[in-house]
Write an enzyme that holds these catalytic residues in place. Structure first.
Site, mmCIF file in Angstrom:
data_model
loop_
_atom_site.group_PDB
_atom_site.id
_atom_site.type_symbol
_atom_site.label_atom_id
_atom_site.label_comp_id
_atom_site.label_asym_id
_atom_site.label_seq_id
_atom_site.Cartn_x
_atom_site.Cartn_y
_atom_site.Cartn_z
ATOM 1 N N ASP A 143 0.844 -1.192 0.000
ATOM 2 C CA ASP A 143 0.000 0.000 0.000
ATOM 3 C C ASP A 143 0.887 1.252 0.000
ATOM 4 O OD1 ASP A 143 -2.447 1.348 0.167
ATOM 5 O OD2 ASP A 143 -2.444 1.357 2.360
ATOM 6 N N SER A 177 -8.940 2.476 8.472
ATOM 7 C CA SER A 177 -9.392 3.161 9.696
ATOM 8 C C SER A 177 -10.532 2.410 10.396
ATOM 9 C CB SER A 177 -9.840 4.591 9.361
ATOM 10 O OG SER A 177 -8.744 5.334 8.892
HETATM 11 P P1 13P Z 1 -9.095 4.684 5.367
HETATM 12 O O1 13P Z 1 -8.214 5.529 6.256
HETATM 13 O O2 13P Z 1 -10.324 5.434 4.957
HETATM 14 O O3 13P Z 1 -9.406 3.376 5.969
HETATM 15 O O4 13P Z 1 -8.276 4.416 4.012
HETATM 16 C C1 13P Z 1 -7.299 3.393 3.964
HETATM 17 C C2 13P Z 1 -6.498 3.431 2.720
HETATM 18 O O5 13P Z 1 -6.797 4.090 1.745
HETATM 19 C C3 13P Z 1 -5.277 2.613 2.680
HETATM 20 O O6 13P Z 1 -4.546 2.816 1.521
HETATM 21 O O1 G3H Z 2 -3.409 4.840 3.679
HETATM 22 C C1 G3H Z 2 -2.805 4.578 4.710
HETATM 23 C C2 G3H Z 2 -3.144 3.381 5.514
HETATM 24 O O2 G3H Z 2 -4.192 3.653 6.397
HETATM 25 C C3 G3H Z 2 -1.929 2.869 6.203
HETATM 26 O O3 G3H Z 2 -1.603 3.646 7.300
HETATM 27 O O4 G3H Z 2 0.801 4.141 6.904
HETATM 28 O O5 G3H Z 2 -0.197 4.327 9.214
HETATM 29 O O6 G3H Z 2 0.141 2.077 8.164
HETATM 30 P P1 G3H Z 2 -0.118 3.550 7.937
HETATM 31 ZN ZN ZN Z 3 -4.586 4.805 0.754
#
Ligand code: 13P
Ligand code: G3H
Ligand code: ZN
Length: 311
Positions: free
Chosen positions: A82, A259
């Site tokens: 991610d 989240s």
């Molecule tokens: P949220 O913070 O809305 O859960 O989004 C997560 C996300 O986009 C991770 O890449």
């Molecule tokens: O988009 C971000 C995700 O919620 C991941 O969050 O970088 O704190 O693990 P993090």
């Molecule tokens: Zn994201």
């Protein structure tokens, strides 16, 4: 069923008018909660790992835990990076067994975004790994990517064909009004997504899978439980679930949720500790967090994403 790429999953999601859930994972309880829910309703899954998650738990632990979940459930699972910030982190994840990576060049100029994304695509495709790119910026805060609400801007539909053609990405994350974290809209503000932009992008990219980041709904019950058990969260507003359902029926094939998982886990742990203040066995308060995640993910898969029964 081995660890798989998301290529086939997203193609089927596009054709079927549903979305695959991409859930962020950081530890064993989160992985178990998500995969047990998906196994129960036979849903395909993307488990995604951020730079912060790799730093917290170490790449190898997360990879082995996901392999264990795959062995335990028999589900098709895609392991995805991610918000990869640069070529090196994407390469490290590809070399370390991930089947999908995101290169997030959205903070760069259009040309620089194309350059770094194409570099990752070349390395990934040579090794059978798929790539998600991003055009347009979301509001909110992520590791190493910090965009203020004022600076946030929507994806420009007139750029998407050139971006996809010149990079060769397999999917594209777009900005249509979602944002990361629990505070997506100000109190009193009405949540709004730019479905007109999504429509125009899908018209220009027929059959191409679109990704929605920042898609947590910030379920009020969890915020309430947190606050009733010693927490102090201000009013939090997320993306209404009916909007996510609408996006899933359109070209959005991957919906990112983190989240909501954090809120579910925190609510379970806080509730357990307040109920039993003398408890000091971590299993006794982590298990309720995992139970909450299982229930939350089942709800998302069945009632929001519509991907139950598609594995
Ligand atoms: P949220 O913070 O809305 O859960 O989004 C997560 C996300 O986009 C991770 O890449
Ligand atoms: O988009 C971000 C995700 O919620 C991941 O969050 O970088 O704190 O693990 P993090
Ligand atoms: Zn994201």
């Amino acid at each position: 069923m081995p660890i798989v790429t998301s290529k086939e999953m997203l193609k089927k999601a596009y054709e079927g008018g549903y979305a695959v859930g991409a859930f962020n994972v950081n530890n064993m309880e989160i992985i178990q909660g998500i995969t047990e829910a998906a196994a129960e309703v036979r849903a395909p899954l993307i488990l995604q790992v951020s730079a912060g998650a790799r730093k917290y738990a170490k790449h190898v632990y997360l990879m082995k835990l996901i392999e264990a979940a795959e062995a335990d459930t028999g589900l098709p699972i895609c392991v995805h990076l991610d918000h990869g910030e640069n070529f090196e982190v994407c390469k490290s994840c590809i070399d370390g067994g991930f089947t999908s990576v995101m290169i997030d060049g959205s903070k760069h100029s259009f040309e620089e975004n194309i350059r770094i994304t194409a570099e990752v695509v070349k390395y990934a495709h040579d090794r059978g790994v798929v790539v998600e790119g991003e055009l347009g910026q979301l509001a909110g805060i992520e590791d190493d990517v910090n965009v203020s609400a004022e600076e946030a801007h929507f994806t420009r539909p007139d750029q998407v064909e050139e971006f996809v053609a010149r990079t060769g990405v397999d999917s594209l994350a777009i900005a249509i009004g979602t944002s990361h974290g629990a505070y997506k809209f100000k109190p009193g503000q009405k949540p709004m997504l730019r479905f007109d932009i999504l429509e125009e992008i899908s018209r220009r990219l027929p059959g191409f899978p679109i990704v929605l980041h920042g898609a947590s709904s910030v379920i009020p019950e969890y915020v309430q439980t947190i606050n009733e058990n010693g927490g102090n969260m201000p009013d939090a507003i997320g993306i209404p679930e009916d909007m996510l359902r609408q996006a899933a029926r359109m070209a959005v094939c991957k919906i990112n949720i983190d989240s909501d998982l954090r809120l579910a886990m925190t609510a379970g742990v806080r509730e357990a500790l307040v109920k039993s203040p003398a408890e000091f066995d971590p299993r006794k308060y982590l298990a309720p967090g995992r139970d909450n995640i299982r229930a939350l993910v089942k709800h998302k898969l069945v009632s929001v994403l519509g991907c139950d029964g598609k594995a």
